[in-house]
Scaffold this motif. Structure first.
Motif, short mmCIF file in Angstrom:
data_model
loop_
_atom_site.label_atom_id
_atom_site.label_comp_id
_atom_site.label_asym_id
_atom_site.label_seq_id
_atom_site.Cartn_x
_atom_site.Cartn_y
_atom_site.Cartn_z
N ASN A 172 0.75 3.56 1.82
CA ASN A 172 1.65 3.38 3.34
C ASN A 172 2.86 2.77 4.14
O ASN A 172 3.41 3.05 4.72
CB ASN A 172 0.41 3.77 4.40
CG ASN A 172 0.02 2.47 4.41
OD1 ASN A 172 0.37 1.32 3.85
ND2 ASN A 172 -1.28 2.31 5.36
N TYR A 229 1.02 -1.16 -0.36
CA TYR A 229 0.42 0.15 -0.15
C TYR A 229 0.53 1.57 0.16
O TYR A 229 1.76 1.38 0.43
CB TYR A 229 -1.19 -0.12 1.38
CG TYR A 229 -2.07 -0.83 0.77
CD1 TYR A 229 -3.06 -0.35 0.15
CD2 TYR A 229 -2.39 -1.78 1.36
CE1 TYR A 229 -4.47 -1.37 -0.83
CE2 TYR A 229 -3.90 -3.16 1.50
CZ TYR A 229 -4.36 -2.82 0.67
OH TYR A 229 -5.58 -3.05 0.62
N ILE A 288 2.80 -0.37 3.62
CA ILE A 288 1.90 -1.79 4.53
C ILE A 288 2.41 -2.90 3.44
O ILE A 288 1.72 -2.25 2.71
CB ILE A 288 1.04 -1.91 4.75
CG1 ILE A 288 1.04 -0.86 6.22
CG2 ILE A 288 0.64 -3.33 5.52
CD1 ILE A 288 0.12 -0.53 7.64
N ALA A 345 1.27 -5.56 2.32
CA ALA A 345 -0.31 -6.30 2.79
C ALA A 345 0.24 -7.53 1.81
O ALA A 345 -0.47 -9.28 2.13
CB ALA A 345 -1.64 -5.67 1.93
N SER A 364 -6.81 -11.90 11.25
CA SER A 364 -7.39 -10.69 10.49
C SER A 364 -5.37 -10.24 10.44
O SER A 364 -4.78 -9.40 10.98
CB SER A 364 -8.06 -9.84 11.60
OG SER A 364 -8.38 -7.65 11.65
N GLY A 365 -5.78 -9.05 9.14
CA GLY A 365 -4.81 -8.75 8.55
C GLY A 365 -3.59 -8.85 7.35
O GLY A 365 -2.97 -8.57 7.66
N GLN A 391 -16.84 -5.91 3.13
CA GLN A 391 -17.07 -5.94 4.03
C GLN A 391 -17.58 -5.43 5.14
O GLN A 391 -17.61 -4.96 5.88
CB GLN A 391 -15.40 -5.87 4.63
CG GLN A 391 -15.09 -6.78 6.16
CD GLN A 391 -13.73 -6.61 6.61
OE1 GLN A 391 -12.40 -6.32 5.62
NE2 GLN A 391 -13.44 -7.07 8.24
N1 ATP Z 1 -6.04 0.95 1.98
C1 ATP Z 1 -5.55 0.44 2.99
N2 ATP Z 1 -4.22 1.63 3.00
C2 ATP Z 1 -2.99 0.82 3.86
N3 ATP Z 1 -2.71 -0.85 4.01
C3 ATP Z 1 -4.45 -1.23 4.00
C4 ATP Z 1 -4.88 -0.92 3.42
N4 ATP Z 1 -6.17 -1.76 3.53
C5 ATP Z 1 -5.06 -2.60 4.08
N5 ATP Z 1 -3.45 -2.29 4.52
C6 ATP Z 1 -3.49 -3.73 5.37
O1 ATP Z 1 -2.98 -3.98 5.15
C7 ATP Z 1 -3.05 -5.13 5.54
C8 ATP Z 1 -3.93 -6.06 5.11
O2 ATP Z 1 -5.39 -5.90 5.45
P1 ATP Z 1 -6.77 -6.38 4.61
O3 ATP Z 1 -7.69 -5.78 5.03
O4 ATP Z 1 -6.10 -7.50 3.14
O5 ATP Z 1 -6.61 -7.95 5.81
P2 ATP Z 1 -7.84 -9.03 5.86
O6 ATP Z 1 -7.01 -10.23 6.45
O7 ATP Z 1 -8.81 -8.59 5.46
O8 ATP Z 1 -8.71 -8.24 7.84
P3 ATP Z 1 -9.74 -8.66 8.89
O9 ATP Z 1 -9.61 -10.56 8.59
O10 ATP Z 1 -10.19 -7.83 9.81
O11 ATP Z 1 -10.56 -7.97 7.76
C9 ATP Z 1 -3.06 -4.64 7.16
O12 ATP Z 1 -1.91 -5.00 7.64
C10 ATP Z 1 -3.71 -3.35 6.66
O13 ATP Z 1 -3.65 -2.17 7.85
#
Ligand code: ATP
Ligand code: MG
Lengths: 226, 278
Positions: free
Chosen positions: A14, A12, A16, A18, A38-39, A87
Motif C-alpha cells: 500500500n 508494503y 507505506i 515501514a 507503535s508503528g 503479536q
Molecule cells: N501488512 C501491512 N500492510 C501495510 N502496511 C503495514 C502492514 N503491516 C504494518 N504496516 C505499516 O507499517 C508500519 C510499521 O508497522 P509495524 O506493525 O511493523 O509496527 P510495530 O512497531 O510493530 O507497531 P506496534 O508496536 O503497534 O506493534 C505501520 O505504519 C503500519 O501501518
C-alpha cells in the motif's frame, strides 16, 4: 553470526515505508530487545527476519545466505529451527489448548507418543498445567499468549522471535515469562523480542535495538533508550 | 460447513455425471470394436439366385463360383434355411406367419473366401455370373462400423475432456472452500516448518474421496443401465453382439475409479498451490 541484515528495507504494497536501511547482526545465543513506538516497524522487522515477508530493499542473510534465495527444503529447515510468537497469537480458535501446542509438533511430523509426553510438560512450563482440554477461545488474553509461546518454543528452536509476548500479561505473569525466556536463552536459544515494556528492558540489561519510524536509532547493551 | 456441503454435493455429482458419460462412451466403443472385429472375421459372400432357375442352372452356377480364385467353400442355402437363420437373428420363431405365410427369400450360395482380401474380387466376379440376382458381403458393414467407431471416439473424447475439466473445476472449487476455512491453519503449519507434502495430503485425500464417491455412484448407475440395455438389445437384435457385463465390469471399475482418483487429485492440487507459497 546467525542473522545479518544489509540495508534492509520494506515498503508494503500500500506504499507505506515501514523499514529502511536496517543494518544489524545477530549472533548465536543473544537475547535482543526490539523497542520503539507503535508503528516504528518492530513487527515488520520480525516478519522479515523469519521470512513471513520478503524485503523490498537490501537483504536478510541467514548463515550468510539471502532468505530470498533459499530453496523450499531450506525454508522448511529454517522454520523448523525457529519459533515465532505472533503479536496476534494466531491460535486455532476451535481447538483445545493441547491441540494448539501439539500443532507445532504435528506440523513437523513428530510421533504421537512423543507429542503426548511433551505437550503437558510444555504447558506446565508456561504456567498452564492441567488446562490441556479447555478451548483456547475460553482462555484470557494472557493465557492465550502463553499458549502461543508454548507452541513457539516446544520444538526447541535455535532462534525465537517473540512479538510483544508480554503485551497482555500482568506484571507477575510477565515476569515468569521473561524468566522462562532467560532460561531457554541460557539453554542456547537466540531470542529476539519486540516489546513496549520499559520495566523488563531496564531490569534485564540486554542488547536493545531501538527503532523510530522505520529506522534504527539505537543498538546498545543496557536499558531503555527512548 | 453448510456452504461447503452444497459445493461438495455439486462436485460429487459432476464427477458422477462426467465419469458416467465417460464410461458410457467407453463401453459403446468397446462394443462397437467387438462387433467390428467379429464382422471383419466374416469372410463370406452371399450370392442370391434368380427365382426362375432350373436345377441345371443351379449346378452350373455353383461350378462357376467354385472356379473363382480365392473361393474356399461353396454351400447351398435354400430359401427355407435362409428363413430359419433369419428367424434366429430376429429371435422370432414365427417370421413366416408375420410375412403372410409366404417365404419371400431367394435360394442362395454361401461362399467362404480363403482370406479377407479375396472377398471383394469374389464378390465382383459372382455379380457377373448369369442367374445371380444379388450378392452381398460384410466389408461395407465393417467399414461403416469402423467409421462410426471413429466418429464416436472423437466426439466422445471431446465430450470426455470437457466433462473432466468441469469435474476438476468443481472439485477445485469445493476444496478451495475447505482451504479457505483452514487458511490460517495452513499458514501457521508452514511457519512451524511443515513440508508442502504434509500440508497437502489431507486435501489430496479429500479430493480423492470426492473422486471415488463420484466414481462409485457413476459405476453403480453404469452397471445397472448396462445390464438392462444389454438384455434389451440382445433380445431385439441378436446379431449385434453385446459384451457380457462380466467381461466389462472389471475394466470399467478400474477405469472409473482410476479416473475418479485422478480427477480428485488434480482438483485438490490446483487450488492449494497458491496457499503453499507462504
Ligand atoms: N501488512 C501491512 N500492510 C501495510 N502496511 C503495514 C502492514 N503491516 C504494518 N504496516 C505499516 O507499517 C508500519 C510499521 O508497522 P509495524 O506493525 O511493523 O509496527 P510495530 O512497531 O510493530 O507497531 P506496534 O508496536 O503497534 O506493534 C505501520 O505504519 C503500519 O501501518
Ligand atoms: Mg507490532
Amino acid at each position: 553470526m546467525l542473522i545479518q541484515t544489509v540495508n534492509l528495507g520494506k515498503v508494503y504494497k500500500n506504499g507505506i515505508a515501514a523499514l529502511a536501511d536496517i543494518n544489524l547482526t545477530i549472533d548465536f545465543g543473544e537475547f535482543i530487545f526490539l523497542t520503539g513506538a507503535s508503528g516504528a516497524g518492530k513487527s515488520t522487522l520480525i516478519r522479515l527476519l523469519f521470512r513471513e515477508e520478503l524485503p523490498t530493499a537490501g537483504q536478510v542473510l541467514i548463515g550468510g545466505r539471502s532468505v530470498v534465495r533459499l530453496t523450499t527444503p531450506e525454508i522448511v529447515r529454517l522454520r523448523r529451527n525457529s519459533g515465532v510468537v505472533f503479536q496476534d497469537f494466531r491460535l486455532m480458535e476451535s481447538c483445545s489448548v493441547f491441540d494448539n501446542v501439539a500443532f507445532a509438533l504435528k506440523a513437523v511430523e513428530r510421533p504421537w507418543n512423543e507429542i503426548k509426553m511433551r505437550v503437558p510438560a510444555m504447558l506446565e512450563r508456561v504456567g498452564l498445567a492441567g488446562r490441556e482440554h479447555e478451548n483456547v477461545m475460553h482462555l484470557s488474553g494472557g493465557e492465550q499468549q502463553r499458549v502461543a509461546v508454548a507452541r513457539a518454543i516446544i520444538n526447541n528452536p535455535l532462534i525465537l522471535f517473540a512479538d510483544e509476548p508480554t503485551g497482555d500479561l500482568d506484571p507477575k505473569t510477565s515476569d515468569e515469562l521473561i524468566h522462562l525466556f532467560a532460561d531457554i536463552n541460557a539453554e542456547g536459544t537466540t531470542l529476539v523480542m519486540a516489546t513496549h515494556d520499559k520495566d523488563i528492558v531496564e531490569r534485564m540489561q540486554r542488547r536493545v535495538i531501538t527503532l523510530e519510524r522505520g529506522r534504527m536509532i539505537g543498538d546498545t547493551v543496557g536499558g531503555w533508550q527512548l | 460447513m453448510r456452504g461447503n456441503s452444497w459445493m461438495t454435493v455439486a462436485a460429487i455429482l459432476t464427477i458422477t455425471i462426467s465419469l458416467f458419460l465417460c464410461t458410457f462412451f467407453w463401453l459403446i466403443i468397446a462394443n462397437l470394436n467387438a462387433n467390428a472385429n467379429k464382422v471383419e472375421e466374416d469372410v463370406r459372400v452371399m450370392a442370391y439366385l434368380d427365382f426362375d432357375l432350373t436345377q441345371r442352372d443351379y449346378r452350373n452356377i455353383e461350378t462357376q463360383i467354385k472356379f473363382i480364385s480365392g473361393v474356399k467353400n461353396v454351400e447351398f442355402v435354400s430359401k427355407d434355411q435362409g428363413l430359419e437363420s433369419l428367424e434366429g437373428r430376429f429371435n422370432d420363431s414365427n417370421l413366416l406367419a408375420t410375412l403372410g405365410g409366404k417365404n419371400p427369400l431367394p435360394d442362395s450360395f454361401s461362399i467362404t473366401a480363403a482370406g479377407a482380401d479375396d472377398v471383394k474380387p469374389i464378390y465382383d466376379a459372382v455379380k457377373k455370373i448369369d442367374g445371380i440376382y444379388e450378392a452381398t458381403y460384410g466389408a461395407g458393414t465393417v467399414e461403416r462400423l469402423f467409421a462410426l467407431t471413429d466418429t464416436l471416439r472423437q466426439a466422445g473424447l471431446a465430450v470426455m475432456i470437457l466433462l473432466c475439466v468441469a469435474a476438476v473445476v468443481l472439485i477445485a472449487l469445493s476444496i478451495r472452500l475447505t482451504i479457505l476455512a483452514r487458511k490460517k491453519e495452513i499458514m501457521v503449519m508452514k511457519w512451524c516448518g511443515a513440508t508442502d507434502a504434509f500440508v497437502r495430503w489431507p486435501f489430496f485425500l479429500e479430493g480423492m474421496m470426492l473422486g471415488v464417491l463420484g466414481a462409485l455412484l457413476a459405476l453403480g448407475l453404469e452397471m445397472l443401465l448396462y445390464s438392462q440395455a444389454a438384455a434389451y438389445i440382445s433380445a431385439t437384435v441378436s446379431f449385434v453382439q453385446i459384451l457380457p457385463l462380466s467381461q466389462v465390469w472389471g475394466s470399467a471399475t478400474v477405469f472409473t475409479l482410476g479416473a475418479g482418483l485422478l480427477l480428485g487429485a488434480i482438483g485438490s492440487v490446483i487450488p492449494l498451490a497458491r496457499f503453499l507459497k507462504v
